[in-house]
Design an enzyme around this catalytic site. Structure first.
Site, mmCIF file in Angstrom:
data_model
loop_
_atom_site.group_PDB
_atom_site.id
_atom_site.type_symbol
_atom_site.label_atom_id
_atom_site.label_comp_id
_atom_site.label_asym_id
_atom_site.label_seq_id
_atom_site.Cartn_x
_atom_site.Cartn_y
_atom_site.Cartn_z
ATOM 1 N N THR A 140 0.810 -1.220 0.000
ATOM 2 C CA THR A 140 0.000 0.000 0.000
ATOM 3 C C THR A 140 0.843 1.270 0.000
ATOM 4 O O THR A 140 0.478 2.256 -0.653
ATOM 5 C CB THR A 140 -0.952 -0.013 1.211
ATOM 6 N N ASP A 141 1.965 1.271 0.722
ATOM 7 C CA ASP A 141 2.755 2.504 0.799
ATOM 8 C C ASP A 141 3.216 2.961 -0.579
ATOM 9 O O ASP A 141 3.174 4.158 -0.898
ATOM 10 C CB ASP A 141 3.934 2.362 1.764
ATOM 11 N N GLY A 142 3.637 2.019 -1.418
ATOM 12 C CA GLY A 142 4.058 2.386 -2.766
ATOM 13 C C GLY A 142 2.924 2.964 -3.587
ATOM 14 O O GLY A 142 3.085 3.983 -4.277
ATOM 15 N N ASP A 207 1.854 4.447 6.961
ATOM 16 C CA ASP A 207 0.912 4.615 5.842
ATOM 17 C C ASP A 207 -0.235 5.561 6.182
ATOM 18 O O ASP A 207 -1.053 5.870 5.306
ATOM 19 C CB ASP A 207 0.305 3.263 5.439
#
EC number: 3.2.1.-
Length: 387
Positions: A140-142, A207
Site C-alpha cells: 500500500t505505501d508504494g 501509511d
C-alpha cells in the site's frame, strides 16, 4: 513650531522602521524561509541521487534498491522516485521526461489491466524486469506515493498531453479504495493480499499519511477519503499517547468502528522489529509533519513535537528503538535522522534542526538506497515548504 516642522520627518521614519521590522519578521517566519536550505544544495543532491539510483532505458526508469549487478526494485521505491521527480520539477530542476519514464515503468508493472495497483517487486531477468507470481500483489505505501505523485504531476503539467495523469490517478485511487482500504475501519491495509482475519486489521502506521488522504478527498470529491484521513489521524493520536516518548511501532492492529488498537508481536508481520520504532516507523515524523506543513493541523503538530522532544534528549539518533525509548541498535542511519531533521524544519525545532540538517544535505553515496532515498524525499519536502 519646531515640533510641527519636523513631525512629517519623524512620522516618516517611524513608518520606515516599522516597515523594515515587518519585512524582517516576515523573512524570519514566512514559509519560504522556514527550511533555510540552499536550492543549489538540493539540486546537487537530486542529481547525485538520480545518477546513483535511476536505472532503465530511454522509455522507462525505475529506482534500483540493491547493490548487485542484477537490478531489483519495489513499488515502494517507484513511489519514492515519482514523488522525488515531481517535487524536483516543482522546484525548477526536475523534468517531465524523467517523471514520465518513471510513470511508464509503473504502468508496465501494474498487477493487471483491471487492477492498476503496482506489483510490489521486480527483479532483472536478462534484459527485463519481471515479477514472479508471489510478487504480483501490492504494497500500500508504494501505491499511495504513486497516486499522490500523479496528482502533483497533474497540478504541475496538466493532463492534456500523451500521459493523462488525472485518469491514471483516479483509476489508481479507485483501486486503492477498493482493494487496500479496510471497509470497516477506513484505514489502509498493508496490501491487497491482507484479506484474512489475521491480516486484514494490520496497519503500518507510516501509511497513515493524512495529508495524502485530504488531497485524495478534494481531488476525487469522494468523501470516503475524508473518513480515511480522519480515522488515520485519530489512530496516530492514540498511538502517540501510549508512550511518553511518542514513538510508534512499525505495525499495529486496529479493529472495529471504535478503532481499537492492539500491539503486534515481534516477527508477526515482517521482522523482529514489528513492535518497535523500526525501518517502517522511522518515516512517521516525515509523514505527519508533512500534514502540518500543508494544512497546519495542530493534532499533527503535537504528534510530531512529542517525538521530537524525545529525540532532543538523545545524544544521537540510533536505528531502531523500543517504544519506551531504548536504542535497539548501536549505529545511526539516515532513514531515522532525516525525517526528524525535516520535521524540525517544519515545526521550527531549532535544536534538532541545527544537529541534523547536515544529514539532510550530505552527499549521496549511491551505496544505500533506503536511507538515501528517504533523505532525498525529505530534503525536497523541506525545499517545498511554501510552494
Amino acid at each position: 513650531m519646531r515640533h510641527h516642522k519636523y513631525q512629517w520627518l519623524i512620522s516618516g521614519l517611524i513608518i520606515l522602521v516599522s516597515f523594515t521590522i515587518g519585512i524582517a519578521v516576515y523573512n524570519t517566519y514566512s514559509p519560504m524561509s522556514m527550511s533555510g536550505l540552499s536550492s543549489t544544495i538540493i539540486k546537487d543532491r537530486y542529481r547525485e541521487w538520480k545518477r546513483a539510483y535511476l536505472k532503465g532505458n530511454s522509455n522507462q526508469k525505475f529506482v534500483k534498491v540493491n547493490n548487485g549487478k542484477n537490478n531489483q526494485t519495489l513499488s515502494e521505491a517507484q513511489g519514492y522516485g515519482m514523488i522525488i521527480s515531481v517535487m524536483a520539477a516543482r522546484q525548477g530542476f526536475g523534468s517531465k521526461k524523467t517523471f514520465d519514464q518513471l510513470t511508464d515503468y509503473y504502468l508496465k508493472h501494474q498487477i493487471s489491466k483491471r487492477n492498476p495497483l503496482m506489483e510490489w517487486r521486480q527483479q532483472q531477468k536478462g534484459n527485463y524486469m519481471v515479477s514472479i507470481k508471489s510478487e504480483k500483489t501490492s504494497a500500500t505505501d508504494g501505491d499511495l506515493d504513486i497516486a499522490y505523485a500523479l496528482i502533483l504531476a497533474d497540478e504541475k503539467w496538466g493532463s492534456k498531453g500523451d500521459v493523462k495523469y488525472n485518469q491514471l490517478a483516479n483509476n489508481l485511487l479507485a483501486a486503492i479504495q477498493k482493494r487496500e482500504i479496510n471497509q470497516k475501519t477506513f484505514l489502509p491495509k498493508v496490501g491487497d493480499w491482507a484479506t484474512a482475519s489475521k491480516t486484514e486489521n494490520i496497519v503500518r502506521p507510516s501509511d497513515l499519511i493524512t495529508a495524502y488522504f485530504r488531497k485524495f478527498a478534494s481531488y476525487t470529491r469522494d468523501v470516503r477519503w475524508t473518513k480515511v484521513a480522519e480515522n488515520s489521524q485519530t489512530v496516530l493520536k492514540q498511538l502517540s499517547s501510549q508512550h511518553s516518548t511518542g514513538l510508534i511501532a512499525d505495525f499495529v492492529t486496529v479493529s472495529g468502528e471504535k478503532l481499537q488498537t492492539t500491539d503486534v508481536k515481534s516477527k508477526q508481520v515482517a521482522s523482529i522489529h514489528d513492535n518497535q520504532y523500526g525501518f517502517n516507523a522511522c518515516r512517521i515524523p516525515w509523514r505527519v509533519a508533512y500534514d502540518y506543513q500543508l494544512k497546519h493541523s495542530q493534532v499533527s503538530k503535537k504528534i510530531v513535537e512529542k517525538m521530537l522532544t524525545f529525540f532532543v534528549d538523545q545524544k544521537d539518533i540510533m536505528a531502531v528503538y523500543t517504544l519506551n525509548g531504548k536504542a535497539v541498535e548501536n549505529y545511526s542511519n539516515k532513514a531515522f535522522s532525516t525525517p526528524v531533521a525535516y520535521a524540525s524544519h517544519v515545526v521550527l525545532n531549532t535544536t534538532l534542526k541545527n544537529r541534523y540538517t547536515k544529514d539532510l544535505t550530505s552527499k549521496i553515496s549511491g551505496n544505500d538506497y533506503y536511507p538515501e532515498t528517504i533523505q532525498m524525499a525529505t530534503l525536497l519536502a523541506s525545499g517545498d515548504i511554501g510552494k
